[in-house]
Each structure stands twice: as C-alpha cells, then as structure tokens.
Motif scaffolding. Sequence first.
Motif, PDB file in Angstrom:
ATOM      1  N   ASN A   1      18.598  35.348  50.124  1.00 51.72           N
ATOM      2  CA  ASN A   1      18.024  34.009  49.973  1.00 51.72           C
ATOM      3  C   ASN A   1      16.509  33.957  50.130  1.00 51.72           C
ATOM      4  O   ASN A   1      15.926  32.880  50.230  1.00 51.72           O
TER       5      ASN A   1
ATOM      6  N   THR B   1      14.374  29.582  50.637  1.00 46.13           N
ATOM      7  CA  THR B   1      15.579  28.751  50.673  1.00 46.13           C
ATOM      8  C   THR B   1      15.735  28.197  52.079  1.00 46.13           C
ATOM      9  O   THR B   1      15.506  28.926  53.056  1.00 46.13           O
TER      10      THR B   1
ATOM     11  N   ASP C   1      20.646  24.964  53.010  1.00 42.88           N
ATOM     12  CA  ASP C   1      21.136  25.308  51.669  1.00 42.88           C
ATOM     13  C   ASP C   1      21.803  26.678  51.664  1.00 42.88           C
ATOM     14  O   ASP C   1      22.803  26.899  50.968  1.00 42.88           O
ATOM     15  N   THR C   2      21.258  27.615  52.432  1.00 41.91           N
ATOM     16  CA  THR C   2      21.874  28.936  52.537  1.00 41.91           C
ATOM     17  C   THR C   2      23.267  28.830  53.143  1.00 41.91           C
ATOM     18  O   THR C   2      24.215  29.483  52.692  1.00 41.91           O
TER      19      THR C   2
ATOM     20  N   TYR D   1      25.731  27.333  50.577  1.00 38.52           N
ATOM     21  CA  TYR D   1      26.061  28.321  49.544  1.00 38.52           C
ATOM     22  C   TYR D   1      27.022  29.374  50.100  1.00 38.52           C
ATOM     23  O   TYR D   1      27.980  29.779  49.430  1.00 38.52           O
ATOM     24  N   THR D   2      26.770  29.807  51.330  1.00 35.99           N
ATOM     25  CA  THR D   2      27.622  30.820  51.943  1.00 35.99           C
ATOM     26  C   THR D   2      29.043  30.305  52.123  1.00 35.99           C
ATOM     27  O   THR D   2      30.015  31.038  51.883  1.00 35.99           O
TER      28      THR D   2
ATOM     29  N   ILE E   1      19.772  33.818  45.680  1.00 33.40           N
ATOM     30  CA  ILE E   1      19.459  32.398  45.567  1.00 33.40           C
ATOM     31  C   ILE E   1      18.044  32.126  46.056  1.00 33.40           C
ATOM     32  O   ILE E   1      17.514  32.834  46.906  1.00 33.40           O
TER      33      ILE E   1
ATOM     34  N   ASN F   1      21.722  30.556  41.510  1.00 31.02           N
ATOM     35  CA  ASN F   1      21.728  29.176  42.010  1.00 31.02           C
ATOM     36  C   ASN F   1      22.785  28.312  41.336  1.00 31.02           C
ATOM     37  O   ASN F   1      23.392  27.443  41.960  1.00 31.02           O
TER      38      ASN F   1
ATOM     39  N   TYR G   1      27.217  27.381  42.015  1.00 31.15           N
ATOM     40  CA  TYR G   1      27.878  26.250  42.669  1.00 31.15           C
ATOM     41  C   TYR G   1      27.038  24.995  42.421  1.00 31.15           C
ATOM     42  O   TYR G   1      26.114  24.689  43.185  1.00 31.15           O
TER      43      TYR G   1
ATOM     44  N   ILE H   1      25.445  22.080  44.902  1.00 28.12           N
ATOM     45  CA  ILE H   1      24.295  22.216  45.800  1.00 28.12           C
ATOM     46  C   ILE H   1      23.042  21.660  45.137  1.00 28.12           C
ATOM     47  O   ILE H   1      22.683  22.031  44.022  1.00 28.12           O
TER      48      ILE H   1
ATOM     49  N   TRP I   1      19.249  21.776  45.586  1.00 30.00           N
ATOM     50  CA  TRP I   1      18.344  22.657  46.308  1.00 30.00           C
ATOM     51  C   TRP I   1      17.138  21.911  46.874  1.00 30.00           C
ATOM     52  O   TRP I   1      16.468  21.155  46.167  1.00 30.00           O
TER      53      TRP I   1
END
Length: 302
Positions: A147, A181, A185-186, A189-190, A205, A280, A283, A286, A288
């Motif tokens: 990230n 990032t 947001d990380t 995403y995880t 990402i 990015n 998904y 999200i 960003w």
Amino acid sequence: MADNLIALAGATGDLGFRIAQQLLDRGATLLVLVRPGSAAKPEIAQLRARGAEIIAIELADKAALTQALVGVACVISALSGLRATIVDAQTHLLAAAVAAGVPRFIPSDFAIDFTKLPAGSNRNLDLRREFGGILDKAPIRATSILNGMFMDLLTGQAPVVLFPIRRVLYWGSADQPLDFTTIADTAAYTALAALDPTTPRYLRIAGQTATVRRLQADASAATGRRFGRLRAGGLWVLKLMINITRRLAPAPGEVFPPWQGMQYLHNMFTGLPRLEPLDNARYPAIKWTKVREVLTLAAARP
C-alpha cells in the motif's frame, strides 16, 4: 469450512484493529488471536462486544494454535515488530495454518513494494522479504497487500509536510511519484481481500500517487496558505544522514528508530518500489481517501 471464518493476529495495533472492525462490518466470523497478556486490552474488549471470538494463545504453541485454526478460511497477520515477530512469530502462525488446512494466508507486508528493493536498503522490509521466502515455500496460497506509505504519517512520523514552516521536505526530485494509502483504506481493502478466495500473490494499492509538487499544491489548498518546497539535497545526502544517524543512535531494539523512517523515505524517493500496476479497482466499494483530505484534517487540529 466457512468462507467468512477469518483469523486475525495483531488486532491490538492500529491497522489490525481497523481490519478487525472492517471484517465485522462485512459479516465475517472473526477469531482474534492475542497473547494471553493482551486479552484484557480495551481494543479486544470492543471486538468481543461486537461478536468476535477472542483466543488468548502463544503463537509458539503449535498444537493449540493449529486446533484454534481448524476450519478457518484465511489467516491475516497484522503483527508489527522485528525478527522475533515478523520472521519467527509469523513462521509459527504459518506452520499452524498449514497444519490446520487453512487455504489462505495474508502476511504483515503492508508497505512499499520491497520485492523491488536491494537487500540491505531497509532493515524492516528485509525482514518481510525473508519471511516472504518462507511463505512462498509453504503449501498455502499467500496474498501480500502492498500500500505504499501510510498517508496518515505525512505530518507525523514521516514529517514530509511541515506545517510550522509551510514547506514540503524532500530529497532528490520533486517530480518523483510516491504512493500513499490511509490506514483506514488499507484495512478496508484487506478485509475484502480476506473474504475473497480468488486473490493473487500480490495486490498493490495506492489511495493517491503524488509527487512533491502535488503535495505542495494539496497542502496549500488544505490550509489556504502557500506552501513551498524544501530540498534537503540529493539522495546521496539522505543516505549519508541515514548512516550517521544509525551510527550515533543505533537503537537496534526499536521497531521505528529515526534512521528506519529515513530508509523508508530514501526507498520511496529512488522510485524503485513504485506500485505498478495498481489493483485499486478490484473492490469498487472502496472510495479512496486523497492527500488533500488528510492534510485538511491535520490542519484543522489545534
């Protein structure tokens, strides 16, 4: 095995706690692995209240850990530390996951793309690369999430945007693209990656890729006051500063001594660990967060 049964180690840290919350928000059945002495922490109490199962366990206890992981679809490590944690503890966690028949493993690799860096250029990332070699030999599907730098650190632990003097500090070129990032947001995403059985070995990402000139413009817009740039020298100057700082204040037991942050910035300003191509869009849910948003919030703090 339930596809939404996820085990998480490292939930007492900022990133790990946010990953846990995101998993629960998305309906996952969550097993939180904590050291026996950490089970009473406020963060763990909050997760328990939300329905997470808390398992107090030593990661070196392979038999107990293996039993705890039976039926789990994915193990996430958000552990933070040095060799004893990143290599040794994660190896214990990996061995138990394999023994329990867990199909997927997400290591604590949240960083710039250290696979592109020369060995010895960053102590902490060398440890992640070492564990990656162990992980690649294990009979389990691994997914590392890269990230860049946590955007949240721009005005704190990685003081690049200097509000008091209205300057953006840098070395080398002001046009070098840098990947950022947010921690939030990380984490989001995880969580989505953990619930996705089709993830590849690496996911890259960046909430925003920005040059120093872009950071300068965003800081000016966020504060309503003009920011300038402060070039501290070429990359060789930063390298020299790292060597001097490491000699004068080695702090070998600290996870993030000052010279370690300087190594990270040096890596980024070389351009070697750029995150390409970005994943990015994997998904779409999200949204960003951008640098200007983070700087606007930072500028508003007293």
